[in-house]
Design an enzyme around this catalytic site. Sequence first.
Site, PDB file in Angstrom:
ATOM      1  N   SER A   1       5.151  -5.147   6.817  1.00 18.56           N
ATOM      2  CA  SER A   1       5.225  -5.963   8.026  1.00 18.56           C
ATOM      3  C   SER A   1       5.136  -7.422   7.639  1.00 18.56           C
ATOM      4  O   SER A   1       4.858  -7.775   6.494  1.00 18.56           O
ATOM      5  CB  SER A   1       4.087  -5.600   8.981  1.00 18.56           C
ATOM      6  OG  SER A   1       2.829  -5.822   8.355  1.00 18.56           O
TER       7      SER A   1
ATOM      8  N   ALA B   1       7.473   4.700   5.081  1.00 21.63           N
ATOM      9  CA  ALA B   1       6.027   4.830   5.212  1.00 21.63           C
ATOM     10  C   ALA B   1       5.400   3.456   5.371  1.00 21.63           C
ATOM     11  O   ALA B   1       5.986   2.439   5.008  1.00 21.63           O
ATOM     12  CB  ALA B   1       5.442   5.533   3.978  1.00 21.63           C
TER      13      ALA B   1
ATOM     14  N   CYS C   1      -6.597  -7.102   3.661  1.00 19.83           N
ATOM     15  CA  CYS C   1      -7.807  -6.982   4.472  1.00 19.83           C
ATOM     16  C   CYS C   1      -9.005  -7.635   3.792  1.00 19.83           C
ATOM     17  O   CYS C   1     -10.061  -7.817   4.415  1.00 19.83           O
ATOM     18  CB  CYS C   1      -8.112  -5.516   4.758  1.00 19.83           C
ATOM     19  SG  CYS C   1      -8.223  -4.481   3.285  1.00 19.83           S
TER      20      CYS C   1
ATOM     21  N   HIS D   1       0.809  -1.222   0.000  1.00 18.07           N
ATOM     22  CA  HIS D   1       0.000   0.000   0.000  1.00 18.07           C
ATOM     23  C   HIS D   1       0.844   1.275   0.000  1.00 18.07           C
ATOM     24  O   HIS D   1       0.667   2.143  -0.855  1.00 18.07           O
ATOM     25  CB  HIS D   1      -0.933   0.002   1.217  1.00 18.07           C
ATOM     26  CG  HIS D   1      -1.793  -1.214   1.307  1.00 18.07           C
ATOM     27  ND1 HIS D   1      -2.572  -1.642   0.253  1.00 18.07           N
ATOM     28  CD2 HIS D   1      -2.001  -2.101   2.304  1.00 18.07           C
ATOM     29  CE1 HIS D   1      -3.227  -2.727   0.608  1.00 18.07           C
ATOM     30  NE2 HIS D   1      -2.892  -3.037   1.846  1.00 18.07           N
TER      31      HIS D   1
ATOM     32  N   ALA E   1      -3.919  -0.120   6.551  1.00 23.30           N
ATOM     33  CA  ALA E   1      -3.794   0.298   5.159  1.00 23.30           C
ATOM     34  C   ALA E   1      -4.047   1.792   4.998  1.00 23.30           C
ATOM     35  O   ALA E   1      -3.419   2.460   4.170  1.00 23.30           O
ATOM     36  CB  ALA E   1      -4.758  -0.496   4.286  1.00 23.30           C
TER      37      ALA E   1
END
Length: 453
Positions: free
Chosen positions: A113, A278, A42, A10, A298
């Site tokens: 992550s 970021a 998600c 993202h 997100a």
Amino acid sequence: MKIAVIGCTHAGTAAIVNAAKLYPDAHITVYERNDNISFLSCGIALYVGGVVKQPEELFYSSPQQLADLGVIARMRHEVLSVDTDAKTMQVRNLLTGEEFTDCFDKLIVTTGSWPVIPQLPGMELDNILLCKNYEHANSIIEKAKQANHITVVGAGYIGVELVEAFQQSGKQVTLIDSADRILNRYLDAEFSCKIEESFRDKGINLELGQTVEGFEGKDGLVNLVITDKGNIETDMVILCIGFRPNTQLLKGQVDMLPNGAIIVDPYMQTSKQDVFAAGDSCAVHYNPTGKAAYIPLATNAVRMGMLVARNLIQPTTKYLGTQGTSGLKIYEFNLASTGLTEIACADEKIEAEAVMITDAYRPEFMPTAETLTLKVVYEKESRRLLGAQIMSKVDLTQAMNTMSVCIQNGMTIDELAFVDFFFQPHFNKPWNFLNTAGIAALPQIVDEKLQHA
């Protein structure tokens, strides 16, 4: 200007697309270990539950779209090391094994992550799966076809959504968590208990307040989960314990939180000049506490990615911080939360109070007038808004976006009582339910002169 980007989910996609538009003469190269970009993890539960029919629908960009913007997208390439002083990086082509060195003027780290993977006996068994990327999603779908009893470890958003999806697919489902209730990081007990009740009504087995200690199997396949309170038979396990920032490349080179989340300034620059970061690899400024926190969402990622692009040359657009606002739909319940829960305030040693209301969301003379439950948390002394949670069978979750703005701007619970909201019987009451919560928290007038005036 030579811009190198490491990672393209993202935050990376947002940074690249905006940088390509803002700096058409820049030479932009992105390095990504996978063969795809911009996967909406998600949406995995929606894919598992059959709401999303085609997994391709969970991508909103592609290497070809980046190439069309003039970006060099090096897919299936892994960055092995980075020297932020020399502004160089060592890269390996995962398809050929070739290694080479690249350089940069500006570096954007959007490495994201990775799921927390516990080191437990039996972890090598098949059918113990993670839930993060496109490959994981396909593996879950395929292996679930042969599984009757599925165990989910971790009762956060992803775990809870998967439990619902599997139950609706006709599976026997067990949910394990070390906490004594589900969604404990997002909701107070008044809300989470309603979902637990709904789960039990659907036949879902909740094994809360216990810790997984290992796994046993037969013929290489997991068939038993060992916890500190007993054994649970299963055909498949999905680990949804949480996420850690994937930041080993910059360890010792930039400032980080103890968990490895990169600390950035309000313009997304790390402690090293010309190195920006970021998304899930970063800490965010959490407005309710005023501290840096790790909140991998997100929404945070796309905002931060866009800000990186805008601030590459000079500080231009400041990050406003976050409230960690999030929403969830489980069965008939629509839930959302923003900021701190009452339990989280206690953990932060913040002296807080809360007001809770249950009311019809619109006038009772309307054909239907479903009830809502709303809780607003505020600091006791300053009366500053800290957080809120809402639940209803009607979708009123956008109210938490409103509360997020209120928290971000430092409003008080007393001000919330008198904020201007429209009234129309189809949608609400003359006093909007947010006003009603504020009114319920207004201090009583105790001055005797005022009382007898």
